[in-house]
Design a protein around this motif. Structure first.
Motif, PDB file in Angstrom:
ATOM      1  N   LEU A  30       0.815  -1.222   0.000  1.00  0.00           N
ATOM      2  CA  LEU A  30       0.000   0.000   0.000  1.00  0.00           C
ATOM      3  C   LEU A  30       0.847   1.270   0.000  1.00  0.00           C
ATOM      4  O   LEU A  30       0.525   2.232  -0.702  1.00  0.00           O
ATOM      5  CB  LEU A  30      -0.973  -0.008   1.174  1.00  0.00           C
ATOM      6  N   VAL A  31       1.933   1.261   0.762  1.00  0.00           N
ATOM      7  CA  VAL A  31       2.782   2.460   0.803  1.00  0.00           C
ATOM      8  C   VAL A  31       3.553   2.624  -0.503  1.00  0.00           C
ATOM      9  O   VAL A  31       3.499   3.673  -1.151  1.00  0.00           O
ATOM     10  CB  VAL A  31       3.751   2.410   2.011  1.00  0.00           C
ATOM     11  N   CYS A  32       4.281   1.581  -0.902  1.00  0.00           N
ATOM     12  CA  CYS A  32       5.135   1.709  -2.093  1.00  0.00           C
ATOM     13  C   CYS A  32       4.332   1.856  -3.378  1.00  0.00           C
ATOM     14  O   CYS A  32       4.784   2.506  -4.318  1.00  0.00           O
ATOM     15  CB  CYS A  32       6.095   0.528  -2.186  1.00  0.00           C
ATOM     16  N   SER A  33       3.148   1.270  -3.424  1.00  0.00           N
ATOM     17  CA  SER A  33       2.328   1.391  -4.630  1.00  0.00           C
ATOM     18  C   SER A  33       1.432   2.625  -4.590  1.00  0.00           C
ATOM     19  O   SER A  33       0.625   2.821  -5.506  1.00  0.00           O
ATOM     20  CB  SER A  33       1.457   0.146  -4.813  1.00  0.00           C
ATOM     21  N   LYS A  34       1.589   3.415  -3.531  1.00  0.00           N
ATOM     22  CA  LYS A  34       0.764   4.619  -3.367  1.00  0.00           C
ATOM     23  C   LYS A  34      -0.713   4.248  -3.481  1.00  0.00           C
ATOM     24  O   LYS A  34      -1.458   4.781  -4.284  1.00  0.00           O
ATOM     25  CB  LYS A  34       1.155   5.696  -4.378  1.00  0.00           C
ATOM     26  N   ALA A  35      -1.088   3.257  -2.643  1.00  0.00           N
ATOM     27  CA  ALA A  35      -2.463   2.751  -2.610  1.00  0.00           C
ATOM     28  C   ALA A  35      -2.907   2.220  -3.976  1.00  0.00           C
ATOM     29  O   ALA A  35      -3.984   2.535  -4.473  1.00  0.00           O
ATOM     30  CB  ALA A  35      -3.429   3.794  -2.073  1.00  0.00           C
ATOM     31  N   LEU A  36      -2.033   1.417  -4.563  1.00  0.00           N
ATOM     32  CA  LEU A  36      -2.297   0.728  -5.835  1.00  0.00           C
ATOM     33  C   LEU A  36      -2.403   1.664  -7.031  1.00  0.00           C
ATOM     34  O   LEU A  36      -3.076   1.361  -8.024  1.00  0.00           O
ATOM     35  CB  LEU A  36      -3.553  -0.149  -5.735  1.00  0.00           C
TER      36      LEU A  36
END
Length: 141
Positions: A30-36
């Motif tokens: 969630l963090v690295c994908s900026k909430a997908l």
């Protein structure tokens, strides 16, 4: 003053390991994908980390958390977790040896961080799940 037995302490540590594995998957994605929504992350390894793949990782994380108290009763599911983590380690090794990590960093810092650590993280949890599998006694017939 009461002391917990070594078995109770070990059980609590293992339970915490399952929660940590789940949170690692969920929060990491969630963090690295900026909430997908991180297109750089999803396009860098689309067959593994596309939208469907990221949602799948979230579901695996929920699965780890779901069994944190009952892990001893689902020994073979823990073996599946080992194999699943191995698959991600292999996918990461393939990525890291054939793609340019610096290009990912140039496009997006969070995607770069994710691709730097996801394989090592999965390797550590693969070892954890293997340890739990080996330490869990098979159910008697």
């Amino acid at each position: 003053m009461m002391f917990e037995s070594a078995g109770a302490v070990r059980n609590k540590l293992i339970q915490n390991g399952f929660i940590l594995a789940g949170l690692s998957n969920i929060l990491g994605v969630l963090v690295c994908s900026k909430a997908l929504t991180n297109e750089v992350m999803m396009n860098a390894q689309p067959n593994v980390m596309g939208l469907f793949g990221l949602v799948s990782i979230l579901l695996w994380g929920l699965g780890y958390i779901a069994v944190y108290k009952s892990y001893a009763q689902v020994r073979w599911l823990i073996a599946v977790f080992v194999i699943e983590k191995l698959a991600y380690v292999i996918a990461w090794l393939s990525f890291i040896t054939t793609e340019s990590l610096s290009q990912v960093y140039d496009q997006d810092l969070l995607a770069g961080i994710f691709y730097t650590i996801y394989g090592a993280n999965d390797f550590l949890f693969m070892i954890f799940f293997a340890f739990v599998f080996l330490r869990t006694q098979p159910a008697s017939l």
